[in-house]
Design a protein around this motif. Structure first.
Motif, PDB file in Angstrom:
ATOM      1  N   ARG A   1     -12.070   5.037   2.767  1.00  0.00           N
ATOM      2  CA  ARG A   1     -11.498   5.166   1.428  1.00  0.00           C
ATOM      3  C   ARG A   1     -12.180   6.301   0.672  1.00  0.00           C
ATOM      4  O   ARG A   1     -13.371   6.543   0.829  1.00  0.00           O
TER       5      ARG A   1
ATOM      6  N   LYS B   1      -5.446  -1.356   0.203  1.00  0.00           N
ATOM      7  CA  LYS B   1      -5.950  -0.256  -0.607  1.00  0.00           C
ATOM      8  C   LYS B   1      -7.397  -0.482  -1.045  1.00  0.00           C
ATOM      9  O   LYS B   1      -8.096   0.477  -1.411  1.00  0.00           O
TER      10      LYS B   1
ATOM     11  N   GLN C   1      -0.052  -2.481   1.917  1.00  0.00           N
ATOM     12  CA  GLN C   1      -0.753  -1.531   1.047  1.00  0.00           C
ATOM     13  C   GLN C   1      -1.324  -2.228  -0.180  1.00  0.00           C
ATOM     14  O   GLN C   1      -2.362  -1.812  -0.709  1.00  0.00           O
TER      15      GLN C   1
ATOM     16  N   GLY D   1      -5.301   8.530   1.956  1.00  0.00           N
ATOM     17  CA  GLY D   1      -3.965   8.348   1.396  1.00  0.00           C
ATOM     18  C   GLY D   1      -2.875   8.386   2.451  1.00  0.00           C
ATOM     19  O   GLY D   1      -1.910   7.618   2.402  1.00  0.00           O
TER      20      GLY D   1
ATOM     21  N   LEU E   1      -3.078   5.107   4.602  1.00  0.00           N
ATOM     22  CA  LEU E   1      -2.647   3.967   3.789  1.00  0.00           C
ATOM     23  C   LEU E   1      -1.132   3.988   3.611  1.00  0.00           C
ATOM     24  O   LEU E   1      -0.471   2.944   3.650  1.00  0.00           O
ATOM     25  N   SER E   2      -0.554   5.170   3.446  1.00  0.00           N
ATOM     26  CA  SER E   2       0.887   5.281   3.179  1.00  0.00           C
ATOM     27  C   SER E   2       1.746   4.864   4.358  1.00  0.00           C
ATOM     28  O   SER E   2       2.935   4.574   4.179  1.00  0.00           O
TER      29      SER E   2
END
Length: 200
Positions: free
Chosen positions: A62, A83, A79, A68, A71-72
């Motif tokens: 992270r 996150k 998510q 990003g 995670l997407s």
């Protein structure tokens, strides 16, 4: 054996196995590159057919450049909680291997099984090191994930592991918080058979 029974069990690997579960609530604490590498090192020692070692780990911590993107790729429902994880580890496997009998690649029937063994060692090492790990198959689109990870056609996307410090269920939306309990397991006599699988 239940988690309660395990409190009086011999302090062997069984204790680690029974205590391990897959929470969704993470504190948001970060993990260092060295700590994550120490966890993934455990996966490197998994057994595999012909020692082919088909597993590959693609990760992001992270607040680092690739976070990003990785995670997407998850389904929106994943998510929501992932996150707050410290790291996401995508697991893939090479579908071919080179056996001892030929210099040419051949299909490996056990590539997913072998990658699963490596992933399990990663989960156990994370638990041993004081982290929690949640494995999931929930990406928005498997083909798009495969392409987005840059995987060759000879590789299969297998799973994603979220690693983080476990937090209170209160950190989760209500619909996820009520599910924040360890899962049960089937009794051993439902999954173990002497001789062939019994006829239905």
């Amino acid at each position: 054996m239940t988690r309660a029974d395990n409190r009086t069990a011999d302090p062997s690997i069984l204790r680690l196995l029974v205590d391990r579960w897959s929470p969704r609530a993470f504190t948001g604490e970060t993990i260092s590159e060295e700590e994550l590498k120490a966890i993934l090192e455990a996966g490197r020692w998994a057994p595999s057919q012909y020692n082919s070692q088909p597993w590959r780990f693609m990760y992001a911590r992270r607040d680092t450049p690739h976070w990003g993107h990785l995670l997407s790729l998850l389904k929106p429902v994943n998510q929501r909680w992932a996150k707050s994880a410290a790291a996401l580890v995508y697991v893939a496997s090479c579908k071919t291997m080179i056996p001892r009998t030929t210099p040419d690649p051949v299909f490996s029937r056990t590539h997913s099984y072998d990658a699963g063994a490596a992933a399990m060692l990663v989960l156990l090492q994370a638990t041993y090191a004081g982290w929690s790990a949640h494995t999931m198959s929930g990406v928005s689109n498997v083909d798009e994930t495969h392409a987005s990870l840059g995987l060759p056609a000879s590789y299969a996307f297998e799973t994603v592991i979220a690693i983080g410090k476990q937090g209170s269920p209160d950190l989760l939306p209500e619909d996820l918080a009520i599910r924040e309990v360890p899962s049960t397991r089937r009794p051993l006599d439902e999954i173990m058979f002497e001789g062939p699988y019994p006829a239905s």
